[in-house]
Write a protein that holds these residues in place. Structure first.
Motif, mmCIF file in Angstrom:
data_model
loop_
_atom_site.group_PDB
_atom_site.id
_atom_site.type_symbol
_atom_site.label_atom_id
_atom_site.label_comp_id
_atom_site.label_asym_id
_atom_site.label_seq_id
_atom_site.Cartn_x
_atom_site.Cartn_y
_atom_site.Cartn_z
ATOM 1 N N GLY A 98 0.809 -1.209 0.000
ATOM 2 C CA GLY A 98 0.000 0.000 0.000
ATOM 3 C C GLY A 98 0.842 1.258 0.000
ATOM 4 O O GLY A 98 1.961 1.310 -0.504
ATOM 5 N N ARG A 99 0.304 2.306 0.616
ATOM 6 C CA ARG A 99 0.943 3.615 0.662
ATOM 7 C C ARG A 99 1.868 3.712 1.868
ATOM 8 O O ARG A 99 1.497 3.369 2.992
ATOM 9 N N VAL A 100 3.084 4.221 1.637
ATOM 10 C CA VAL A 100 4.107 4.324 2.682
ATOM 11 C C VAL A 100 4.620 5.755 2.744
ATOM 12 O O VAL A 100 4.835 6.389 1.705
ATOM 13 N N ILE A 101 4.833 6.265 3.961
ATOM 14 C CA ILE A 101 5.549 7.521 4.149
ATOM 15 C C ILE A 101 6.881 7.206 4.812
ATOM 16 O O ILE A 101 6.935 6.499 5.821
ATOM 17 N N GLU A 102 7.962 7.659 4.202
ATOM 18 C CA GLU A 102 9.296 7.483 4.774
ATOM 19 C C GLU A 102 9.757 8.831 5.308
ATOM 20 O O GLU A 102 9.848 9.810 4.565
ATOM 21 N N VAL A 103 10.066 8.866 6.585
ATOM 22 C CA VAL A 103 10.393 10.114 7.270
ATOM 23 C C VAL A 103 11.911 10.207 7.425
ATOM 24 O O VAL A 103 12.537 9.327 8.010
ATOM 25 N N GLY A 104 12.488 11.290 6.911
ATOM 26 C CA GLY A 104 13.939 11.427 6.939
ATOM 27 C C GLY A 104 14.588 10.446 5.982
ATOM 28 O O GLY A 104 15.388 9.598 6.370
ATOM 29 N N ALA A 105 14.260 10.575 4.697
ATOM 30 C CA ALA A 105 14.693 9.590 3.705
ATOM 31 C C ALA A 105 16.173 9.669 3.375
ATOM 32 O O ALA A 105 16.712 8.779 2.715
ATOM 33 N N GLY A 106 16.851 10.733 3.809
ATOM 34 C CA GLY A 106 18.277 10.850 3.531
ATOM 35 C C GLY A 106 18.553 10.858 2.043
ATOM 36 O O GLY A 106 17.876 11.540 1.273
ATOM 37 N N ASN A 107 19.536 10.067 1.625
ATOM 38 C CA ASN A 107 19.888 9.993 0.211
ATOM 39 C C ASN A 107 19.192 8.859 -0.517
ATOM 40 O O ASN A 107 19.572 8.476 -1.616
ATOM 41 N N THR A 159 2.457 0.516 -3.243
ATOM 42 C CA THR A 159 1.901 1.225 -4.398
ATOM 43 C C THR A 159 2.477 2.626 -4.556
ATOM 44 O O THR A 159 2.339 3.233 -5.626
ATOM 45 N N GLY A 160 3.087 3.147 -3.507
ATOM 46 C CA GLY A 160 3.689 4.464 -3.593
ATOM 47 C C GLY A 160 4.339 4.859 -2.292
ATOM 48 O O GLY A 160 3.887 4.445 -1.216
ATOM 49 N N VAL A 161 5.416 5.634 -2.387
ATOM 50 C CA VAL A 161 6.145 6.105 -1.210
ATOM 51 C C VAL A 161 6.225 7.627 -1.270
ATOM 52 O O VAL A 161 6.615 8.189 -2.303
ATOM 53 N N ALA A 176 13.939 3.671 -8.638
ATOM 54 C CA ALA A 176 13.363 2.781 -7.629
ATOM 55 C C ALA A 176 12.365 1.815 -8.265
ATOM 56 O O ALA A 176 11.745 2.143 -9.280
ATOM 57 N N PRO A 177 12.177 0.639 -7.680
ATOM 58 C CA PRO A 177 11.254 -0.343 -8.256
ATOM 59 C C PRO A 177 9.780 -0.033 -7.992
ATOM 60 O O PRO A 177 8.907 -0.703 -8.549
ATOM 61 N N VAL A 178 9.496 0.951 -7.145
ATOM 62 C CA VAL A 178 8.123 1.373 -6.863
ATOM 63 C C VAL A 178 8.064 2.893 -7.016
ATOM 64 O O VAL A 178 9.100 3.567 -6.971
ATOM 65 N N PRO A 179 6.872 3.464 -7.200
ATOM 66 C CA PRO A 179 6.792 4.926 -7.321
ATOM 67 C C PRO A 179 7.188 5.619 -6.019
ATOM 68 O O PRO A 179 6.660 5.307 -4.953
ATOM 69 N N VAL A 180 8.111 6.558 -6.111
ATOM 70 C CA VAL A 180 8.583 7.316 -4.952
ATOM 71 C C VAL A 180 8.523 8.802 -5.281
ATOM 72 O O VAL A 180 9.096 9.246 -6.285
ATOM 73 N N GLU A 181 7.844 9.549 -4.415
ATOM 74 C CA GLU A 181 7.831 11.008 -4.509
ATOM 75 C C GLU A 181 8.658 11.565 -3.360
ATOM 76 O O GLU A 181 8.377 11.276 -2.188
ATOM 77 N N VAL A 182 9.670 12.360 -3.669
ATOM 78 C CA VAL A 182 10.533 12.954 -2.652
ATOM 79 C C VAL A 182 10.110 14.401 -2.451
ATOM 80 O O VAL A 182 9.987 15.166 -3.418
ATOM 81 N N THR A 183 9.895 14.778 -1.203
ATOM 82 C CA THR A 183 9.440 16.128 -0.916
ATOM 83 C C THR A 183 10.182 16.716 0.274
ATOM 84 O O THR A 183 10.692 15.987 1.129
ATOM 85 N N ASP A 184 10.234 18.030 0.316
ATOM 86 C CA ASP A 184 10.753 18.762 1.469
ATOM 87 C C ASP A 184 9.748 18.639 2.612
ATOM 88 O O ASP A 184 8.551 18.491 2.396
ATOM 89 N N GLY A 185 10.229 18.716 3.830
ATOM 90 C CA GLY A 185 9.324 18.664 4.968
ATOM 91 C C GLY A 185 10.029 18.236 6.232
ATOM 92 O O GLY A 185 11.152 17.714 6.192
ATOM 93 N N LEU A 186 9.386 18.478 7.348
ATOM 94 C CA LEU A 186 9.916 18.136 8.662
ATOM 95 C C LEU A 186 9.120 16.995 9.279
ATOM 96 O O LEU A 186 7.894 16.911 9.092
ATOM 97 N N ALA A 187 9.793 16.149 10.029
ATOM 98 C CA ALA A 187 9.100 15.070 10.732
ATOM 99 C C ALA A 187 8.047 15.610 11.685
ATOM 100 O O ALA A 187 6.993 14.994 11.879
#
Length: 219
Positions: free
Chosen positions: A40-49, A61-63, A83-94
């Protein structure tokens, strides 16, 4: 703190180089184990590089990957492109995640709780954006089990280390922080990496659910 204030160019440059070495020496396997079984849908916090991106399973289905440091965010976007799945990288704070309540099936925190100015607020936000039945996956370096090494960690954390390492603290109790934030830990593994012990060698990897839900260990 605003995202404009999260700017650690020297640390980001060093981290980007050293993290690749650590991956090749075995941390990549722990990342794969961390993300195994997610969907399903995943949020990764502090994704680094973006070193997690290659290990997300096809059922994801998306990160949404949140990273406030500009140099690391640029590197993460490059990793997202392959990446093997859709990943959207965005600015933001935890502490102020750019997402609606209950929007995600899982939240991922990998080597991030150590550096949050307010880990309680960050974990509260992760809990907020999880859907009913959602889970938190975490991989963190933590406080040492031995009294001597824990003293070294406290000295480093009270003096030079956070300033040198982008706010990182060597000896936070990640599992304790997660429980204090209202999660129930359903899986927890402690390990030392690498085998030569340093103040950064003590790790936990696990899974947790919001404590208000009926929890059972994941298979």
């Amino acid at each position: 703190m605003t995202t404009a204030e999260v700017h650690h160019p020297l640390f980001a440059r060093c981290y980007a180089r050293l993290s690749r070495v650590v991956e090749d020496r075995g941390l990549a396997a722990h990342r794969r184990a961390l993300l195994a079984g997610l969907s399903g849908r995943v949020i990764e916090v502090g994704a680094g590089n973006g070193l997690n991106f290659a290990h997300y399973p096809p059922a994801v289905t998306g990160v949404l990957a949140v990273e406030p440091e500009p140099r690391l965010r640029r590197l993460a976007r490059a990793a997202a492109a392959v990446a093997p799945v859709p990943v959207e990288v965005t600015d933001g704070l935890a502490e102020h995640l750019p997402a609606a309540d209950g929007a995600f099936d899982a939240a991922v925190a990998a080597l991030v709780l150590c550096s949050l100015p307010d880990p309680h607020a960050g974990l509260a936000e992760m809990r907020r954006v999880l859907a009913s039945g959602g889970r938190l996956r975490f991989l963190e370096h933590v406080r040492a089990g031995s009294a001597g090494m824990a003293r070294v960690q406290r000295l480093l954390d009270a003096t030079v280390w956070p300033r040198l390492a982008g706010g990182c603290h060597t000896g936070r109790d990640a599992a304790g922080l997660i429980e204090q934030a209202g999660f129930t830990i359903t899986e927890l593994e402690r390990f030392v990496f690498p085998r030569v012990r340093t103040p950064m060698s003590f790790f936990v990897r696990g899974s947790a659910r919001p404590a208000t839900l009926t929890c059972s260990p994941e298979s």
